[in-house]
Design an enzyme around this catalytic site. Sequence first.
Site, PDB file in Angstrom:
ATOM      1  N   LYS A 120       6.263  -7.456  -6.115  1.00 57.12           N
ATOM      2  CA  LYS A 120       5.405  -6.268  -6.213  1.00 57.12           C
ATOM      3  C   LYS A 120       6.130  -5.057  -5.644  1.00 57.12           C
ATOM      4  O   LYS A 120       6.801  -5.155  -4.633  1.00 57.12           O
ATOM      5  CB  LYS A 120       4.141  -6.538  -5.380  1.00 57.12           C
ATOM      6  CG  LYS A 120       3.177  -5.387  -5.290  1.00 57.12           C
ATOM      7  CD  LYS A 120       2.034  -5.702  -4.334  1.00 57.12           C
ATOM      8  CE  LYS A 120       2.314  -5.257  -2.925  1.00 57.12           C
ATOM      9  NZ  LYS A 120       1.206  -5.461  -1.995  1.00 57.12           N
ATOM     10  N   ASP A 159      -2.483 -13.756   1.176  1.00 54.45           N
ATOM     11  CA  ASP A 159      -2.009 -12.450   1.632  1.00 54.45           C
ATOM     12  C   ASP A 159      -2.500 -12.204   3.051  1.00 54.45           C
ATOM     13  O   ASP A 159      -3.405 -12.893   3.529  1.00 54.45           O
ATOM     14  CB  ASP A 159      -2.520 -11.349   0.688  1.00 54.45           C
ATOM     15  CG  ASP A 159      -1.580 -10.144   0.638  1.00 54.45           C
ATOM     16  OD1 ASP A 159      -0.655 -10.075   1.471  1.00 54.45           O
ATOM     17  OD2 ASP A 159      -1.765  -9.276  -0.232  1.00 54.45           O
ATOM     18  N   THR A 191      -3.683  -5.115  -4.984  1.00 53.46           N
ATOM     19  CA  THR A 191      -2.646  -6.160  -5.032  1.00 53.46           C
ATOM     20  C   THR A 191      -3.200  -7.427  -5.669  1.00 53.46           C
ATOM     21  O   THR A 191      -2.562  -8.035  -6.538  1.00 53.46           O
ATOM     22  CB  THR A 191      -2.150  -6.456  -3.596  1.00 53.46           C
ATOM     23  OG1 THR A 191      -1.572  -5.261  -3.075  1.00 53.46           O
ATOM     24  CG2 THR A 191      -1.134  -7.580  -3.558  1.00 53.46           C
ATOM     25  N   ASP A 201     -20.382  15.914  19.821  1.00 52.52           N
ATOM     26  CA  ASP A 201     -19.152  16.215  19.069  1.00 52.52           C
ATOM     27  C   ASP A 201     -18.386  14.958  18.678  1.00 52.52           C
ATOM     28  O   ASP A 201     -17.270  15.024  18.156  1.00 52.52           O
ATOM     29  CB  ASP A 201     -18.241  17.146  19.888  1.00 52.52           C
ATOM     30  CG  ASP A 201     -17.811  16.509  21.200  1.00 52.52           C
ATOM     31  OD1 ASP A 201     -18.185  15.343  21.461  1.00 52.52           O
ATOM     32  OD2 ASP A 201     -17.089  17.172  21.972  1.00 52.52           O
ATOM     33  N   GLY A 202     -18.943  13.780  18.951  1.00 46.78           N
ATOM     34  CA  GLY A 202     -18.296  12.536  18.525  1.00 46.78           C
ATOM     35  C   GLY A 202     -17.527  11.822  19.627  1.00 46.78           C
ATOM     36  O   GLY A 202     -17.153  10.662  19.492  1.00 46.78           O
ATOM     37  N   ARG A 245       5.412  -0.968  -4.509  1.00 47.17           N
ATOM     38  CA  ARG A 245       4.406   0.077  -4.316  1.00 47.17           C
ATOM     39  C   ARG A 245       5.123   1.423  -4.248  1.00 47.17           C
ATOM     40  O   ARG A 245       6.095   1.576  -3.495  1.00 47.17           O
ATOM     41  CB  ARG A 245       3.641  -0.178  -3.013  1.00 47.17           C
ATOM     42  CG  ARG A 245       2.455   0.772  -2.811  1.00 47.17           C
ATOM     43  CD  ARG A 245       1.786   0.533  -1.471  1.00 47.17           C
ATOM     44  NE  ARG A 245       1.133  -0.756  -1.362  1.00 47.17           N
ATOM     45  CZ  ARG A 245      -0.140  -0.983  -1.680  1.00 47.17           C
ATOM     46  NH1 ARG A 245      -0.885  -0.005  -2.141  1.00 47.17           N
ATOM     47  NH2 ARG A 245      -0.659  -2.187  -1.524  1.00 47.17           N
ATOM     48  N   ARG A 250       1.185  -1.338   9.612  1.00 40.83           N
ATOM     49  CA  ARG A 250       1.960  -1.211   8.368  1.00 40.83           C
ATOM     50  C   ARG A 250       3.254  -0.441   8.617  1.00 40.83           C
ATOM     51  O   ARG A 250       4.293  -0.772   8.088  1.00 40.83           O
ATOM     52  CB  ARG A 250       1.142  -0.477   7.305  1.00 40.83           C
ATOM     53  CG  ARG A 250      -0.014  -1.282   6.713  1.00 40.83           C
ATOM     54  CD  ARG A 250      -0.634  -0.456   5.597  1.00 40.83           C
ATOM     55  NE  ARG A 250      -1.768  -1.065   4.974  1.00 40.83           N
ATOM     56  CZ  ARG A 250      -3.028  -0.764   5.260  1.00 40.83           C
ATOM     57  NH1 ARG A 250      -3.304   0.107   6.209  1.00 40.83           N
ATOM     58  NH2 ARG A 250      -4.014  -1.340   4.613  1.00 40.83           N
ATOM     59  N   GLN A 251       3.134   0.608   9.437  1.00 42.39           N
ATOM     60  CA  GLN A 251       4.351   1.415   9.661  1.00 42.39           C
ATOM     61  C   GLN A 251       5.081   0.915  10.898  1.00 42.39           C
ATOM     62  O   GLN A 251       4.840   1.368  12.009  1.00 42.39           O
ATOM     63  CB  GLN A 251       3.980   2.881   9.795  1.00 42.39           C
ATOM     64  CG  GLN A 251       3.846   3.533   8.432  1.00 42.39           C
ATOM     65  CD  GLN A 251       3.131   4.840   8.528  1.00 42.39           C
ATOM     66  OE1 GLN A 251       1.906   4.890   8.445  1.00 42.39           O
ATOM     67  NE2 GLN A 251       3.896   5.887   8.749  1.00 42.39           N
TER      68      GLN A 251
END
Length: 285
Positions: free
Chosen positions: A177, A204, A212, A21-22, A179, A80-81
């Site tokens: 930039k 970056d 980007t 099942d992983g 987003r 990122r968050q």
Amino acid sequence: MEIARKLNTSLSPLEIHVLPDGEKRLRVLDKVLEEDCAVVQSCSTPVDQNYMELFLLLDALKRSGARDITAVIPYLGYARQDHIFREGEAVSLEVIIKILESMGVSKVIIFDPHTIKAKDLFHIPVSQLSALKLFAERIKEEGLEKNSILVSPDMGGVRRIKILSEILDMPFAILEKNRNLETGEVKIEKSQGLNSYKRAIIVDDMISSGGTIDIGAKYLRENGIEEVFVFATHAVFSDRAPKVLSASETVKKVFVTDTVKVPENKQFPKLQVIPIAKMVAENLK
Ligand code: R5P
């Protein structure tokens, strides 16, 4: 492997069984009782699986009596968050940090995290390494530091570009930039500091979709730049990134580090990989 070699040590064997099942069943085969251990796990795609594997490994080491555990996470996924952008969101970076701290990790080594806040959000010691020194060396080796301008593709990269500009004594420019968080669409509306240069070096922290870099290179082209060289720490590379970067006539070369392993099917002729093993090994010493 390379980090262990530089430390004159060897990698400990692990047994990892993937159940139908992983789910994974993981076992540390060396005796680690009272040992100081370092775990190296880059948490990029498949990010959830890589994190889960890291958490299981940390748990296995702790239960086997390891004294001190350093987690080396060259790519800190979910960074990122780092705050709530829109009402109702989770702060994923804090979730990752809470889990790592609760697992009894003594120290974390991270590499150019997406947010400069990352280090301060931990309550355990963190070494934050950066590719900027490696990039500066390579820019000189390639003879790019003369007659070029360093470019940050967004306001988030201003600190980074200023540091590199000081190391290399080079001018820099910033693209503004934006987003759209709903659609993911990226736009560059204006820039600061672009002068009459013909060659730009975009720096970056990561390349994910390649969007980007692509729109950055197009914007630079429209503003008189003829060729663009790219330096990005993390080759997160979604499926379309290699195509987008290969297709750009303005982008001449793309330099990344090996914080994220680039599989063969995502490599392309313009791509060059700079190893980080020496830097990590020196920090672990
Ligand atoms: C954005 O804030 C980051 O620094 C990168 O510019 C961005 O994540 C790169 O993503 P993509 O390649 O998808 O445009």
